[in-house]
Design a protein around this motif. Structure first.
Motif, PDB file in Angstrom:
ATOM      1  N   PHE A   1      32.477  27.608 -14.831  1.00 32.01           N
ATOM      2  CA  PHE A   1      31.538  28.090 -15.839  1.00 32.01           C
ATOM      3  C   PHE A   1      32.119  29.226 -16.673  1.00 32.01           C
ATOM      4  CE2 PHE A   1      27.735  30.621 -17.084  1.00 32.01           C
ATOM      5  CZ  PHE A   1      27.134  29.672 -17.892  1.00 32.01           C
ATOM      6  N   ASN A   2      32.900  30.096 -16.036  1.00 36.73           N
ATOM      7  CA  ASN A   2      33.383  31.299 -16.726  1.00 36.73           C
ATOM      8  C   ASN A   2      34.740  31.143 -17.394  1.00 36.73           C
ATOM      9  OD1 ASN A   2      31.217  33.269 -16.078  1.00 36.73           O
ATOM     10  ND2 ASN A   2      31.846  32.871 -13.971  1.00 36.73           N
ATOM     11  N   MET A   3      35.524  30.140 -16.989  1.00 36.45           N
ATOM     12  CA  MET A   3      36.867  30.011 -17.552  1.00 36.45           C
ATOM     13  C   MET A   3      37.185  28.604 -18.057  1.00 36.45           C
ATOM     14  SD  MET A   3      39.179  32.495 -15.095  1.00 36.45           S
ATOM     15  CE  MET A   3      40.474  32.544 -16.316  1.00 36.45           C
ATOM     16  N   ILE A   4      37.064  27.612 -17.196  1.00 36.09           N
ATOM     17  CA  ILE A   4      37.515  26.269 -17.567  1.00 36.09           C
ATOM     18  C   ILE A   4      36.627  25.645 -18.637  1.00 36.09           C
ATOM     19  CG2 ILE A   4      37.896  23.923 -16.727  1.00 36.09           C
ATOM     20  CD1 ILE A   4      38.839  25.119 -14.102  1.00 36.09           C
ATOM     21  N   LEU A   5      35.305  25.730 -18.459  1.00 35.85           N
ATOM     22  CA  LEU A   5      34.397  25.169 -19.461  1.00 35.85           C
ATOM     23  C   LEU A   5      34.567  25.841 -20.824  1.00 35.85           C
ATOM     24  CD1 LEU A   5      32.043  23.320 -20.280  1.00 35.85           C
ATOM     25  CD2 LEU A   5      30.473  25.072 -19.421  1.00 35.85           C
ATOM     26  N   PRO A   6      34.633  27.186 -20.913  1.00 36.64           N
ATOM     27  CA  PRO A   6      34.871  27.817 -22.215  1.00 36.64           C
ATOM     28  C   PRO A   6      36.177  27.383 -22.868  1.00 36.64           C
ATOM     29  CG  PRO A   6      34.030  29.439 -20.677  1.00 36.64           C
ATOM     30  CD  PRO A   6      34.309  28.197 -19.873  1.00 36.64           C
ATOM     31  N   VAL A   7      37.234  27.235 -22.060  1.00 37.48           N
ATOM     32  CA  VAL A   7      38.508  26.773 -22.610  1.00 37.48           C
ATOM     33  C   VAL A   7      38.366  25.359 -23.156  1.00 37.48           C
ATOM     34  CG1 VAL A   7      40.881  26.102 -22.032  1.00 37.48           C
ATOM     35  CG2 VAL A   7      39.985  28.272 -21.208  1.00 37.48           C
ATOM     36  N   ALA A   8      37.638  24.501 -22.428  1.00 35.73           N
ATOM     37  CA  ALA A   8      37.431  23.121 -22.887  1.00 35.73           C
ATOM     38  C   ALA A   8      36.666  23.098 -24.209  1.00 35.73           C
ATOM     39  CB  ALA A   8      36.671  22.329 -21.817  1.00 35.73           C
ATOM     40  N   ILE A   9      35.659  23.947 -24.328  1.00 35.39           N
ATOM     41  CA  ILE A   9      34.864  23.994 -25.563  1.00 35.39           C
ATOM     42  C   ILE A   9      35.693  24.512 -26.724  1.00 35.39           C
ATOM     43  CG2 ILE A   9      32.907  25.130 -26.690  1.00 35.39           C
ATOM     44  CD1 ILE A   9      31.444  25.016 -23.989  1.00 35.39           C
TER      45      ILE A   9
ATOM     46  N   SER B   1      48.661  25.575 -27.174  1.00 34.92           N
ATOM     47  CA  SER B   1      47.762  24.439 -27.334  1.00 34.92           C
ATOM     48  C   SER B   1      47.866  23.485 -26.152  1.00 34.92           C
ATOM     49  CB  SER B   1      48.081  23.704 -28.636  1.00 34.92           C
ATOM     50  OG  SER B   1      47.272  22.564 -28.784  1.00 34.92           O
ATOM     51  N   ASP B   2      49.095  23.258 -25.688  1.00 36.97           N
ATOM     52  CA  ASP B   2      49.317  22.370 -24.548  1.00 36.97           C
ATOM     53  C   ASP B   2      48.696  22.943 -23.283  1.00 36.97           C
ATOM     54  OD1 ASP B   2      50.537  20.029 -23.307  1.00 36.97           O
ATOM     55  OD2 ASP B   2      51.926  21.433 -22.370  1.00 36.97           O
ATOM     56  N   ALA B   3      48.822  24.253 -23.090  1.00 35.80           N
ATOM     57  CA  ALA B   3      48.239  24.904 -21.911  1.00 35.80           C
ATOM     58  C   ALA B   3      46.717  24.778 -21.919  1.00 35.80           C
ATOM     59  CB  ALA B   3      48.644  26.374 -21.870  1.00 35.80           C
ATOM     60  N   MET B   4      46.111  25.003 -23.097  1.00 34.27           N
ATOM     61  CA  MET B   4      44.653  24.895 -23.189  1.00 34.27           C
ATOM     62  C   MET B   4      44.183  23.468 -22.949  1.00 34.27           C
ATOM     63  SD  MET B   4      43.587  27.412 -26.334  1.00 34.27           S
ATOM     64  CE  MET B   4      41.845  27.112 -26.034  1.00 34.27           C
ATOM     65  N   THR B   5      44.931  22.506 -23.451  1.00 35.32           N
ATOM     66  CA  THR B   5      44.569  21.104 -23.255  1.00 35.32           C
ATOM     67  C   THR B   5      44.608  20.737 -21.775  1.00 35.32           C
ATOM     68  OG1 THR B   5      45.418  20.495 -25.437  1.00 35.32           O
ATOM     69  CG2 THR B   5      45.193  18.726 -23.822  1.00 35.32           C
ATOM     70  N   ARG B   6      45.614  21.248 -21.072  1.00 35.37           N
ATOM     71  CA  ARG B   6      45.742  20.947 -19.642  1.00 35.37           C
ATOM     72  C   ARG B   6      44.613  21.592 -18.830  1.00 35.37           C
ATOM     73  NH1 ARG B   6      51.009  19.095 -18.043  1.00 35.37           N
ATOM     74  NH2 ARG B   6      52.370  18.843 -19.865  1.00 35.37           N
ATOM     75  N   VAL B   7      44.263  22.835 -19.180  1.00 35.44           N
ATOM     76  CA  VAL B   7      43.155  23.500 -18.491  1.00 35.44           C
ATOM     77  C   VAL B   7      41.847  22.782 -18.796  1.00 35.44           C
ATOM     78  CG1 VAL B   7      41.792  25.627 -18.338  1.00 35.44           C
ATOM     79  CG2 VAL B   7      44.285  25.751 -18.434  1.00 35.44           C
ATOM     80  N   ALA B   8      41.645  22.417 -20.060  1.00 36.17           N
ATOM     81  CA  ALA B   8      40.420  21.717 -20.459  1.00 36.17           C
ATOM     82  C   ALA B   8      40.269  20.395 -19.717  1.00 36.17           C
ATOM     83  CB  ALA B   8      40.430  21.473 -21.968  1.00 36.17           C
ATOM     84  N   ALA B   9      41.398  19.742 -19.444  1.00 38.92           N
ATOM     85  CA  ALA B   9      41.356  18.451 -18.749  1.00 38.92           C
ATOM     86  C   ALA B   9      40.845  18.580 -17.322  1.00 38.92           C
ATOM     87  CB  ALA B   9      42.755  17.822 -18.747  1.00 38.92           C
TER      88      ALA B   9
END
Length: 312
Positions: A48-56, A193-201
């Motif tokens: 809720f505090n990290m992964i979801l915000p990164v995905a959004i 961008s690649d790091a954020m995409t991987r976390v969002a996944a």
């Protein structure tokens, strides 16, 4: 039209099935004590505090700025507000003679869907990044209502509303950050961008595994016994999404936005219902039963309603 309905029904049902298979991993992990509900509760904070915000934020970064998307963003926010207001209105008319604390749980359950941990992954599976784009608006509105009306209800009217939480919560902050990035069409360096995409996944599989641990702790002997739970399921899974689907149709909302918002409106009860109930000294067994029944029935109702959204 009938062929399109069954085609879309099959597609959505398969995506729901995939997500619930991932949830089955969490279910099995809890039953074997490899990864329990207590572990899942801790992981919720990370999600809720990290992964979801990164995905959004990552979705807003990768969404092309077009007049359609800009207009759609405003419309999605408005319709998300309308959906929650419908839930509040229906709640006000239900369980009026029930004990205040228990009534608060029912009202929270009717109003709030599992928007972040089930609807958003499903919208992504069915619609793609556009689904996350519009579902993110729903999640932001969800947080505003949850930190005001939701807390007031589930605490039995005892909790004080902290207005700072209206803005300073992960869902709202991520959208506040994401909108300017989308409007300015900011492009991050490739490695970032690649790091954020991987976390969002990580969001979809981790959210469903956590969901599975909560599902594993439902009292399956009780979830199909109480008639009140059936009423909540009917309102949450059928009345609210079907009503909003008709509203979307009347307003001419189409395409990915209609599908994404329908997914968000038709999702089972929010898994944080039990967490909030515990936090505000309310019953925690009832929320688990509510989540359990709506999650079971949602396997059927969600594909049907989402398939309807693409043909009416």
């Amino acid at each position: 039209m009938l062929n399109n309905f069954f085609s879309n029904l099959t597609t959505v049902a398969m995506q729901v099935g995939v997500l619930y298979l991932i949830a089955a991993v969490g279910f099995a992990a809890d039953k074997t004590k490899i990864f329990t509900q207590a572990d899942g509760k801790r992981l919720v904070d990370l999600l809720f505090n990290m992964i979801l915000p990164v995905a959004i934020i990552n979705t807003f970064l990768n969404m092309e700025r077009t007049p359609e998307h800009i207009r759609g963003l405003a419309i999605a926010f408005g319709l998300a507000v309308l959906t929650h207001l419908l839930g509040v209105g229906i709640s006000a008319l239900s369980f009026r003679r029930t004990d205040r604390m228990i009534r608060g749980i029912y009202h929270y359950a009717i109003t709030f869907s599992n928007a972040a941990f089930l609807a958003l992954p499903l919208a992504e599976s069915v619609v793609g990044k556009e689904g996350v784009f519009y579902s993110s608006c729903y999640v932001a509105v969800f947080n505003v209502f949850a930190f005001t009306y939701g807390i007031h209800e589930i605490s039995g009217g005892k909790a004080k509303i902290n207005l700072k939480n209206l803005i300073f919560n992960p869902g709202s902050i991520s959208v506040i950050i994401g909108i300017p990035l989308f409007l300015l069409q900011v492009h991050l360096p490739g490695f970032l961008s690649d790091a954020m995409t991987r976390v969002a996944a990580c969001n979809s599989p981790m959210a469903m595994i956590v969901f599975g641990t909560f599902f594993a702790n439902c009292d399956f002997k009780n979830i199909f016994v109480k008639k009140e739970i059936y009423l909540v399921s009917f309102l949450r899974l059928i009345v609210i999404p079907v009503t909003m689907l008709l509203v979307f149709k009347l307003l001419g909302v189409e395409g990915g936005m209609r599908t994404a918002l329908t997914v968000s409106a038709s999702a089972p009860i929010a898994t944080n219902t039990a967490m909030y109930a515990a936090k505000y000294d309310n019953d925690t067994k009832l929320p688990s039963e509510l989540v359990g029944q709506t999650s079971v029935f949602g396997i059927i109702t969600m594909p049907v309603i989402v398939a309807l959204s693409s043909v009416i």
